[in-house]
Design a protein around this motif. Sequence first.
Motif, PDB file in Angstrom:
ATOM      1  N   THR A   1       0.840  -1.189   0.000  1.00  0.00           N
ATOM      2  CA  THR A   1       0.000   0.000   0.000  1.00  0.00           C
ATOM      3  C   THR A   1       0.877   1.242   0.000  1.00  0.00           C
ATOM      4  O   THR A   1       2.032   1.202   0.453  1.00  0.00           O
ATOM      5  CB  THR A   1      -0.939   0.018   1.226  1.00  0.00           C
TER       6      THR A   1
ATOM      7  N   LEU B   1      -3.128   0.131  -7.541  1.00  0.00           N
ATOM      8  CA  LEU B   1      -3.689  -0.442  -6.313  1.00  0.00           C
ATOM      9  C   LEU B   1      -5.145  -0.015  -6.121  1.00  0.00           C
ATOM     10  O   LEU B   1      -6.018  -0.839  -5.826  1.00  0.00           O
ATOM     11  CB  LEU B   1      -2.853  -0.010  -5.108  1.00  0.00           C
TER      12      LEU B   1
ATOM     13  N   ASP C   1       0.308   3.502  -7.169  1.00  0.00           N
ATOM     14  CA  ASP C   1      -0.818   3.723  -6.264  1.00  0.00           C
ATOM     15  C   ASP C   1      -2.149   3.675  -7.017  1.00  0.00           C
ATOM     16  O   ASP C   1      -3.130   3.108  -6.525  1.00  0.00           O
ATOM     17  CB  ASP C   1      -0.663   5.082  -5.570  1.00  0.00           C
TER      18      ASP C   1
END
Length: 325
Positions: free
Chosen positions: A34, A218, A215
Motif C-alpha cells: 500500500t 492499487l 498507487d
Amino acid sequence: MQEIVSLAAANLLSPMILSFALGLFAAFARSELTIPEAAAKALSIYLLFAIGFKGGVAVADHGVDLKLITVMAGGVLLSFGLPFVAFGLLRVLTRLSVVDAAATSAHYGSISIVTFVTAISVLTGRGIESEGYMVAVAAAMEAPAIISALWLVSRNGTGTKMDADLWREILLNGSIVLLVGSFLIGAITGQDGMARIESFVVSPFQGVLCLFLLDMGLVAGRGLRGARGLLTPQLFLFGMLMPAVGSAFGLAVALALGLTPGGAALLMTLAASASYIAVPAAMRVALPEADPAIYLTLSLGVTFPFNLAIGIPSYVALSSMMIGA
C-alpha cells in the motif's frame, strides 16, 4: 495499424505502465502493499505543480496570442459538449438512473491529468514535439463538464441547484487551484524561474509518476475487485467506447484548429480521459445521491487503464497519420 500495435507494445513495457500493472497485480492478489494516503497526496501535489509550472513557462516563451485562446476555447467546448454524448450513450447502453448517468457523464467531459502526463511522456519518448500551452487547455477543461452534467439532471426535474457551496467546490477544488496557480507562477517567472527549480520539476518527474501510477493501480484493482456485481458488460463497454468517441471529437477539433501531431494527440487524450480527482469531489457536493462506486470504477478501473495501454498509442499514431509527423 502496425504503428498503433508497435506504439502500444512499447508503451506497455514502459516503467510507468509496468508500475500501474504492478499495482493492479498486488490488488488482485490481495497483497499488503500500500502507499500511505499522505504519501499518495504528496505525489499528486508534486505532479500537479510540476505540470502546471512547466506549462506556464511554455506559455511565457510562446506568448498569449489568438492561437492559444482559440485552442483553449476549443477545449472548453469539448468539455461542455462531451457529457451530453456520454449521457446519451449511457441511457442507450445501460439502465442507470438519470442522476447516476449524469454524474458519470461529468467524469467523461472533464480530464485525467495523469493520463495527460503519460501521453506527454510517450510523445517525449518518440521525439514528437507538442504545443507547451496544452497544459493550460487541460486546466480549462477541468470544470465545464460539471456544469453540463448538472444541467442534464436539472432538465430531468431533480431540482439540483447551483448554489454557492457548489460553485466553491467547482472553482476552488484543490487540484484546479494548484494546477492553475503553478501555471501562473511558471508564466510569471518564465525561464528564469525554470532555471532555479529545474532539478526539482524535471529530473524526478518520471520516477514520481511511476510511484503515483503504482498507487493508481492499487486503487483501481481494489475498486474492480469490489465492484464485480456492479460492473455490467454494458457499463464495461461504455468505459472503453467513450474514450474512442471522445478522442474522435478531440481529433476533429485539433484538425480544425491546425494543431501539430503532438498537440492533436494531447487534445485527443484530454477528450478521451475521465476525471477521478476534481469531478468526484464536486459530485459528492452536487449529486450526493449518485453512486460513487459506478463513476469511480468506470473512470479509474476501466477507462484509465484502457487509455494507458491502448488509447494513448492509438491517439499518437492517428494524429501523426492524419496530420503528418
